[in-house]
Structures are given as structure tokens and as C-alpha cells.
Design a protein around this motif. Structure first.
Motif, short mmCIF file in Angstrom:
data_model
loop_
_atom_site.label_atom_id
_atom_site.label_comp_id
_atom_site.label_asym_id
_atom_site.label_seq_id
_atom_site.Cartn_x
_atom_site.Cartn_y
_atom_site.Cartn_z
N ILE A 81 8.40 11.06 20.70
CA ILE A 81 7.59 9.85 20.51
C ILE A 81 6.67 10.01 19.30
O ILE A 81 6.57 9.12 18.45
N VAL A 82 6.01 11.16 19.22
CA VAL A 82 5.08 11.37 18.11
C VAL A 82 5.83 11.60 16.80
O VAL A 82 5.48 11.03 15.75
N LYS A 83 6.88 12.42 16.83
CA LYS A 83 7.62 12.75 15.61
C LYS A 83 8.16 11.50 14.93
O LYS A 83 8.13 11.38 13.70
N HIS A 84 8.68 10.55 15.73
CA HIS A 84 9.30 9.36 15.17
C HIS A 84 8.41 8.12 15.27
O HIS A 84 8.86 7.02 14.98
N ASP A 85 7.15 8.32 15.69
CA ASP A 85 6.20 7.22 15.83
C ASP A 85 6.82 6.07 16.62
O ASP A 85 6.82 4.91 16.19
N ILE A 86 7.38 6.40 17.78
CA ILE A 86 8.04 5.41 18.62
C ILE A 86 6.99 4.47 19.21
O ILE A 86 6.02 4.92 19.83
N SER A 87 7.21 3.18 19.04
CA SER A 87 6.26 2.20 19.54
C SER A 87 6.43 1.97 21.03
O SER A 87 7.45 2.35 21.63
N GLU A 88 5.45 1.33 21.63
CA GLU A 88 5.53 1.01 23.05
C GLU A 88 6.75 0.14 23.33
O GLU A 88 7.48 0.37 24.30
N SER A 89 6.99 -0.85 22.48
CA SER A 89 8.14 -1.74 22.68
C SER A 89 9.45 -0.97 22.59
O SER A 89 10.37 -1.16 23.39
N GLU A 90 9.57 -0.08 21.59
CA GLU A 90 10.79 0.72 21.44
C GLU A 90 11.00 1.61 22.66
O GLU A 90 12.14 1.77 23.14
N PHE A 91 9.93 2.19 23.17
CA PHE A 91 10.06 3.06 24.34
C PHE A 91 10.60 2.28 25.53
O PHE A 91 11.53 2.74 26.21
N TRP A 92 10.06 1.11 25.79
CA TRP A 92 10.50 0.36 26.97
C TRP A 92 11.88 -0.26 26.77
O TRP A 92 12.61 -0.48 27.74
N GLN A 93 12.26 -0.51 25.53
CA GLN A 93 13.65 -0.90 25.28
C GLN A 93 14.61 0.22 25.68
O GLN A 93 15.68 -0.03 26.24
#
Length: 296
Positions: free
Chosen positions: A45-57
Motif C-alpha cells: 500500500i505504501v510502496k505504490h501509494d494505493i488509495s482507499e478506493s483502489e484498495f476497496w476495488q
């Protein structure tokens, strides 16, 4: 921000609590594995700066794809990785030789008919060529393996496996048998020629493959378990060496030594292939893995 954020005290405390490291009871080994898995997700999550929306997708995708995890795992290379890992562990303790292992896949069905002699695998009519396959099962010194059982299963000419066929046109054990071998270790069977296939169109695996620019095709192939008292149970498969996807199997099932080219002539195809087993170091080596398998 860098992944070092995950190493800060508040996050490490969260990891300990989330994995039950400080809780009484539970399995210590499982706690350590769960902790590492959660930490790996946090690092990504941190390495790729995954957003909240991307995570829940991603969570939604996994929920929708629950029925296809058996395809997603080989498609993501994880099942092949397990084979490479087991090979490496064998090498560390000096074990080598034998027919290469490769992926089982999710489409084995327990309880196929147990037969002797040359087996006919195909119960159902299928307008295609006939596959003839034969060979020997030997041990590490070339000795015939006695009391061996060869489990064999494959798709039909449409790429469908019995029991999993959405057309419901196949009988439960079509193209599935267990063959008990004689003292000479020879096996032989014939069946209607299998075809390659793709993952279900529009399904979770297909969507994932397309999203990362890959296809979901497998070459024509035949699966095997080979078991015998005193020998390590072998999980393997042969891919047809003349199939256009033989060198580009989406499931990474192709391995050197497992690519025979059928001798095709007169509506028949012939494959000669020998299996060599390793001796079992323990009773556990003689067993199958405990993954869940379908029952007809």
C-alpha cells in the motif's frame, strides 16, 4: 512516503495486535504467518501509494472471484512458485532426479473408477481423434514400480472437464480413471483427444489477466498423480509440445521434460511417456497434499 513507515512503532504495535501475537492461546506459527502477510499488504500500500478506493476495488474483486481462486492462484504464478520452492528444498538435501512435478490445478475429482490393463478413459462420444498414451513407472534406479496407481484426468475436445462442465453433457467420470499397474510398471490408456481451453470469459481470472495484459489460455494437456508404496507421490502433467500455447501456458504448468509431441496419424495420436518416482523418505511423502478436492 517510503515503506519504512510500516516499521514505525505504532504500525508494528498494530501488527502484533492484529495477528494475535500478544494474545493468549492460538497457534504461534499461524500468528507469525498472518503477521507477515498483513505486513506485506501494508508495505505494498505504501510502496505504490494505493488509495482507499483502489484498495476497496481490490477487496471487491477478491469477493467476486472467490469461486475462481483455484484458477487465480496458478494464473498468478503462485502454484508454480510452490513447485519451484519444493524443488529448491529437495536440492538443499541432495534429492534430485525423477519426473518433474508441476501444478495439480483445481479440476481433479476424487473416486474415479479403478481399472487394470489398458484403460479407456472416455465414457462419452466425442467427435475428435483418439489419444493413445503408454509407458512405464520406474524408481530412481530404473526398477519397475509395483502396486502403483496412476490417476489420469483431462478435458474433452471442447476444453471442458467432467463434473465441472457447464453444459452438463458429460458423465461424472468422463476422461477420468485410476489405473492399477502390474508388476512390470507399465500403464496404457486411450481416450478422446483433449483440447486446450481458456479461463471462463468475463470471470474474475479473465478480468485479472486482461488487466495486466495477459491471456488466460492453457495448452492441451493431461494431468497425473502417480502413487505407490515406498515412493513419493508425484503430481504432474504433460503439455502437448505442438500446441500453440505449449510455451506460453497462462498457469505456468509447462516444464522441461513434460512436453512430448504427439505422433499424429490416421485420426489417432500416440504419446510414449515414462514416469520416474523418487523413494519416499517418510510415510508423509507417500500421501497427497491435503488441499480440498471435488467429489462426484
Amino acid at each position: 512516503m517510503t515503506p519504512d513507515f510500516v516499521k514505525t512503532a505504532p504500525i508494528q504495535t498494530l501488527l502484533d495486535r492484529a495477528s494475535g501475537m500478544n494474545a493468549e492461546g492460538g497457534d504461534d506459527r499461524l500468528k507469525a504467518i498472518v503477521r507477515d502477510l498483513i505486513e506485506a499488504v501494508m508495505v505494498a500500500i505504501v510502496k505504490h501509494d494505493i488509495s482507499e478506493s483502489e484498495f476497496w476495488q481490490a477487496v471487491t474483486f477478491l469477493q467476486q472471484g472467490a469461486g475462481e481462486f483455484g484458477l487465480i492462484v496458478p494464473g498468478a504464478g503462485i502454484e508454480h512458485f510452490l513447485d519451484l520452492y519444493m524443488d529448491a528444498k529437495d536440492s538443499e538435501v541432495g534429492l534430485s532426479g525423477g519426473t518433474p512435478r508441476t501444478i495439480e490445478g483445481p479440476l481433479y475429482v476424487e473416486g474415479a473408477p479403478l481399472v487394470e490393463g489398458e484403460a479407456n478413459l472416455s465414457d462419452d462420444a466425442d467427435d475428435t481423434d483418439t489419444l493413445h498414451m503408454s509407458g512405464f513407472v520406474t524408481g530412481p534406479d530404473g526398477e519397475p514400480v509395483q502396486n502403483a496407481v496412476v490417476h489420469v484426468w483431462h478435458a474433452n475436445s471442447q476444453g471442458w472437464y467432467s463434473h465441472f462442465d457447464p453444459t452438463r453433457e458429460q458423465t461424472p467420470f468422463n476422461n477420468r480413471r485410476r489405473i492399477r499397474l502390474g508388476a512390470d510398471g507399465r500403464y496404457a490408456f486411450h481416450s478422446k483427444m483433449p483440447n486446450g481451453y481458456s479461463v471462463p470469459p468475463g470471470g474474475a481470472t479473465d478480468r485479472l489477466m486482461k488487466a495486466i495484459g495477459r491471456h488466460g489460455n492453457r495448452p492441451a494437456h493431461v494431468h497425473f498423480f502417480v502413487e505407490a508404496p515406498g515412493y513419493r507421490t508425484l503430481t504432474t502433467q504433460i503439455n502437448f509440445g505442438d500446441d500453440p500455447f505449449a510455451a506460453d501456458d497462462f498457469a505456468f504448468g509447462t516444464r522441461e521434460g513434460l512436453l512430448p509431441v504427439p505422433d499424429r496419424r490416421d485420426k489417432s495420436a500416440f504419446i510414449a511417456f515414462d514416469f520416474q518416482l523418487q523413494r519416499a523418505a517418510s510415510k508423509e511423502d507417500e500421501n497427497f497434499s491435503t488441499r480440498a478436492r471435488a467429489k462426484a
